[in-house]
Design a protein around this motif. Structure first.
Motif, mmCIF file in Angstrom:
data_model
loop_
_atom_site.group_PDB
_atom_site.id
_atom_site.type_symbol
_atom_site.label_atom_id
_atom_site.label_comp_id
_atom_site.label_asym_id
_atom_site.label_seq_id
_atom_site.Cartn_x
_atom_site.Cartn_y
_atom_site.Cartn_z
ATOM 1 N N GLY A 248 0.815 -1.213 0.000
ATOM 2 C CA GLY A 248 0.000 0.000 0.000
ATOM 3 C C GLY A 248 0.843 1.255 0.000
ATOM 4 O O GLY A 248 0.539 2.230 -0.707
ATOM 5 N N LEU A 249 1.934 1.250 0.814
ATOM 6 C CA LEU A 249 2.813 2.411 0.840
ATOM 7 C C LEU A 249 3.503 2.613 -0.509
ATOM 8 O O LEU A 249 3.660 3.756 -0.994
ATOM 9 C CB LEU A 249 3.860 2.245 1.950
ATOM 10 C CG LEU A 249 3.324 2.273 3.387
ATOM 11 C CD1 LEU A 249 4.446 1.974 4.369
ATOM 12 C CD2 LEU A 249 2.693 3.627 3.690
ATOM 13 N N SER A 250 3.910 1.501 -1.139
ATOM 14 C CA SER A 250 4.565 1.607 -2.447
ATOM 15 C C SER A 250 3.611 2.163 -3.489
ATOM 16 O O SER A 250 3.989 3.023 -4.317
ATOM 17 C CB SER A 250 5.097 0.242 -2.881
ATOM 18 O OG SER A 250 6.076 -0.227 -1.983
ATOM 19 N N LEU A 251 2.378 1.713 -3.483
ATOM 20 C CA LEU A 251 1.408 2.219 -4.455
ATOM 21 C C LEU A 251 1.106 3.691 -4.220
ATOM 22 O O LEU A 251 0.952 4.484 -5.187
ATOM 23 C CB LEU A 251 0.128 1.380 -4.381
ATOM 24 C CG LEU A 251 0.242 -0.072 -4.872
ATOM 25 C CD1 LEU A 251 -1.065 -0.815 -4.637
ATOM 26 C CD2 LEU A 251 0.616 -0.107 -6.360
ATOM 27 N N THR A 252 1.001 4.111 -2.966
ATOM 28 C CA THR A 252 0.751 5.531 -2.672
ATOM 29 C C THR A 252 1.911 6.401 -3.138
ATOM 30 O O THR A 252 1.719 7.471 -3.730
ATOM 31 C CB THR A 252 0.531 5.709 -1.157
ATOM 32 O OG1 THR A 252 -0.578 4.897 -0.740
ATOM 33 C CG2 THR A 252 0.252 7.167 -0.813
ATOM 34 N N THR A 253 3.142 5.927 -2.874
ATOM 35 C CA THR A 253 4.322 6.692 -3.309
ATOM 36 C C THR A 253 4.413 6.745 -4.823
ATOM 37 O O THR A 253 4.764 7.783 -5.418
ATOM 38 C CB THR A 253 5.589 6.046 -2.722
ATOM 39 O OG1 THR A 253 5.457 5.952 -1.309
ATOM 40 C CG2 THR A 253 6.814 6.875 -3.069
ATOM 41 N N ALA A 254 4.094 5.596 -5.479
ATOM 42 C CA ALA A 254 4.132 5.577 -6.944
ATOM 43 C C ALA A 254 3.115 6.546 -7.533
ATOM 44 O O ALA A 254 3.384 7.212 -8.556
ATOM 45 C CB ALA A 254 3.875 4.156 -7.445
ATOM 46 N N GLU A 255 1.970 6.661 -6.910
ATOM 47 C CA GLU A 255 0.962 7.594 -7.397
ATOM 48 C C GLU A 255 1.451 9.029 -7.295
ATOM 49 O O GLU A 255 1.221 9.853 -8.197
ATOM 50 C CB GLU A 255 -0.333 7.407 -6.599
ATOM 51 C CG GLU A 255 -1.475 8.299 -7.070
ATOM 52 C CD GLU A 255 -2.739 8.109 -6.239
ATOM 53 O OE1 GLU A 255 -3.772 8.709 -6.568
ATOM 54 O OE2 GLU A 255 -2.673 7.349 -5.241
ATOM 55 N N LEU A 256 2.155 9.365 -6.220
ATOM 56 C CA LEU A 256 2.678 10.710 -6.047
ATOM 57 C C LEU A 256 3.809 11.012 -7.037
ATOM 58 O O LEU A 256 3.983 12.161 -7.468
ATOM 59 C CB LEU A 256 3.174 10.899 -4.611
ATOM 60 C CG LEU A 256 2.103 10.814 -3.515
ATOM 61 C CD1 LEU A 256 2.746 10.921 -2.135
ATOM 62 C CD2 LEU A 256 1.045 11.911 -3.702
ATOM 63 N N LEU A 257 4.565 9.989 -7.396
ATOM 64 C CA LEU A 257 5.703 10.192 -8.285
ATOM 65 C C LEU A 257 5.354 10.037 -9.757
ATOM 66 O O LEU A 257 6.225 10.207 -10.627
ATOM 67 C CB LEU A 257 6.830 9.202 -7.938
ATOM 68 C CG LEU A 257 7.489 9.373 -6.574
ATOM 69 C CD1 LEU A 257 8.489 8.249 -6.332
ATOM 70 C CD2 LEU A 257 8.186 10.726 -6.473
ATOM 71 N N ASP A 261 8.321 11.841 -11.445
ATOM 72 C CA ASP A 261 9.416 10.881 -11.712
ATOM 73 C C ASP A 261 8.808 9.559 -12.163
ATOM 74 O O ASP A 261 8.672 8.618 -11.370
ATOM 75 C CB ASP A 261 10.266 10.695 -10.451
ATOM 76 C CG ASP A 261 11.567 9.979 -10.737
ATOM 77 O OD1 ASP A 261 11.725 9.453 -11.868
ATOM 78 O OD2 ASP A 261 12.427 9.923 -9.834
ATOM 79 N N PRO A 262 8.423 9.450 -13.433
ATOM 80 C CA PRO A 262 7.772 8.216 -13.906
ATOM 81 C C PRO A 262 8.648 6.977 -13.761
ATOM 82 O O PRO A 262 8.155 5.884 -13.461
ATOM 83 C CB PRO A 262 7.490 8.523 -15.370
ATOM 84 C CG PRO A 262 7.496 10.007 -15.481
ATOM 85 C CD PRO A 262 8.494 10.478 -14.468
ATOM 86 N N ASP A 263 9.970 7.131 -13.954
ATOM 87 C CA ASP A 263 10.836 5.949 -13.838
ATOM 88 C C ASP A 263 10.825 5.381 -12.412
ATOM 89 O O ASP A 263 10.737 4.170 -12.202
ATOM 90 C CB ASP A 263 12.270 6.332 -14.238
ATOM 91 C CG ASP A 263 12.360 6.690 -15.712
ATOM 92 O OD1 ASP A 263 11.486 6.202 -16.484
ATOM 93 O OD2 ASP A 263 13.284 7.436 -16.081
ATOM 94 N N GLN A 264 10.910 6.263 -11.427
ATOM 95 C CA GLN A 264 10.863 5.811 -10.035
ATOM 96 C C GLN A 264 9.508 5.215 -9.705
ATOM 97 O O GLN A 264 9.407 4.227 -8.976
ATOM 98 C CB GLN A 264 11.166 6.991 -9.094
ATOM 99 C CG GLN A 264 11.195 6.625 -7.624
ATOM 100 C CD GLN A 264 12.362 5.714 -7.291
ATOM 101 O OE1 GLN A 264 13.350 5.676 -8.013
ATOM 102 N NE2 GLN A 264 12.231 4.984 -6.199
ATOM 103 N N ALA A 265 8.446 5.779 -10.284
ATOM 104 C CA ALA A 265 7.106 5.237 -10.043
ATOM 105 C C ALA A 265 6.982 3.842 -10.620
ATOM 106 O O ALA A 265 6.401 2.940 -9.995
ATOM 107 C CB ALA A 265 6.063 6.179 -10.652
ATOM 108 N N ARG A 266 7.550 3.649 -11.852
ATOM 109 C CA ARG A 266 7.477 2.307 -12.446
ATOM 110 C C ARG A 266 8.285 1.301 -11.621
ATOM 111 O O ARG A 266 7.889 0.145 -11.461
ATOM 112 C CB ARG A 266 7.991 2.368 -13.881
ATOM 113 C CG ARG A 266 6.955 2.930 -14.862
ATOM 114 C CD ARG A 266 7.384 2.691 -16.288
ATOM 115 N NE ARG A 266 8.562 3.507 -16.622
ATOM 116 C CZ ARG A 266 8.493 4.726 -17.123
ATOM 117 N NH1 ARG A 266 7.299 5.304 -17.350
ATOM 118 N NH2 ARG A 266 9.592 5.409 -17.421
#
Length: 419
Positions: A248-257, A261-266
């Motif tokens: 859940g934390l990873s998905l929330t952070t990916a949504e913010l990025l 920062d699309p590469d970090q989100a992917r």
């Protein structure tokens, strides 16, 4: 000639057994006879001539009744294979309280030794089996004891009569010899039906033992269920739950990025996917430990074969046609086999094992044998003791043969009417 030798052997064995039965059965009457002889020897003028024999009769009968019954049970089991349950009350645990006193189930004592001694005598004198033993001690001499006394009495008459010159004495001796030889193979046999009739536990005693057994089984089942719930909770908390929180934390952070920062989100999305896969695997393992799907879908035999593939041993599974049992019994047998194979790996250091699943009448039999170092036994608090208690819930039994050096053979037998 061979039949004559066989008859002589039977007569010899029967004579020895008849003498043993006669001696054991007549121990209590011997005390009575000694008490009467003592009263006669003291004479009627002695004030103790009637009181002392009475005390001797009572004390001797009470002291000898239980040892006589134990010897009779031993002889019957040794000669005929018939096991007569003792049915004596068992002493409960002695517990030390916070006050320092020891509780023995009846009262408090200052020391453990005093608590055990008090408990021993209270259990002994309040046991209903005392009356059963006294009844048998009085009945046995008049039944099995009299029948067993025929061969030794005949042998004594033969020894005395044949040594006398008169024809009447010799005739008596010859008849005694015939009675001793002819009755020797059969004179001891009334002991078994008499012992079974008078020494088996009464219905009330059997019911009390069954209530105690069921109480212990209920307590064991409650403990096992509580431990299983704690294990499931711990596995969920430390495994799948932690991974899902991280997911859940990873998905929330990916949504913010995603915008900045699309590469970090992917990358975070890939980590989340790996975490979801790991969580799913852990949940599958947890479900496997609760109720294996293969056990539900394909039955006990296929479940054990699938289990054998995951055990780091050379495991051979021999089984009858596919067994379909009641689900609770299937689960108990399956996890019993799993525990025994695990013990073979962890404790016995075995290299090979064999699992045999079969049915006999209305019983399912599971036997696990390994070539490990042996020495397995039923220790208090051990895994095998817990397994035996879990099988006892279904009136199942556990037999262990494990000499030092191996091999170890454990047999589980559980009744199942659905077979």
């Amino acid at each position: 000639m061979r039949q004559l030798g066989s008859w002589a052997a039977r007569a010899g064995v029967g004579f020895v057994r008849a003498c043993a039965v006669a001696i054991v059965s007549m121990l209590v009457p011997a005390v009575w006879a000694a008490a009467v002889a003592l009263g006669i020897w003291w004479g009627p003028t002695n004030p103790w001539s009637w009181l002392a024999p009475f005390v001797l009769v009572c004390a001797g009968t009470l002291a000898l009744s239980r040892p006589v019954c134990r010897m009779v049970r031993f002889l019957v089991a040794r000669w005929t294979g018939t096991v007569i349950p003792a049915g004596y009350r068992q002493a409960g645990p002695v517990t030390r309280m916070s006050t320092g006193y020891w509780w023995n189930g009846f009262g408090y004592e200052r020391t453990r030794r005093d608590a055990l001694l008090d408990q021993k005598w209270r259990v002994r004198w309040t046991d209903p089996a005392n009356w059963r033993d006294l009844r048998f001690a009085v009945t046995a001499p008049l039944t099995a004891g009299m029948a067993a006394s025929l061969p030794p009495a005949g042998a004594a008459a033969a020894a005395l009569g044949l040594g006398q010159p008169g024809p009447a004495a010799r005739l008596t001796g010859a008849l005694g010899l015939v009675a001793a030889v002819a009755g020797a193979p059969y004179a001891w046999r009334p002991l078994e039906p008499v012992a079974v009739r008078f020494l088996r536990p009464s219905p009330a005693m059997a019911l009390a033992d069954r209530v105690d057994e069921l109480t212990a089984q209920r307590a064991d089942t409650t403990v096992v269920q509580a431990a299983e719930i704690r294990r499931i909770e711990r596995d969920l908390h430390d495994g799948a739950q932690a991974r899902l929180v991280a997911l859940g934390l990873s998905l929330t952070t990916a949504e913010l990025l995603m915008e900045t920062d699309p590469d970090q989100a992917r990358a975070l999305m890939r980590d989340a996917q790996a975490g979801a896969t790991a969580s799913l695997a852990e949940l599958r393992d947890l479900i496997q430990g609760i109720s294996p799907p293969v056990l539900t879908e394909r039955g006990l035999v296929d479940a054990v074969r699938a289990l054998a593939l995951d055990i780091p041993l050379d495991v051979t599974v021999d089984a009858d046609a596919p067994l379909r049992l009641d689900p609770p019994i299937e689960s108990a047998v399956y996890f019993g086999v799993a525990e025994l194979l695990t013990n073979a790996v962890r404790h016995a250091h075995a290299s090979r094992a064999r699992v045999c699943l079969a049915r006999h009448d209305t019983d399912v039999i599971a036997e696990v044998e390994d070539d490990g170092r042996g020495g397995a036994d039923l220790r208090t608090g051990g895994g095998l003791t817990g397994l035996r208690r879990r099988l006892a819930v279904f009136d199942g039994t556990l037999e262990i043969t494990s000499p030092p050096g191996g091999p170890t053979r454990v047999k589980m037998e559980v009744p199942c009417e659905s077979l």
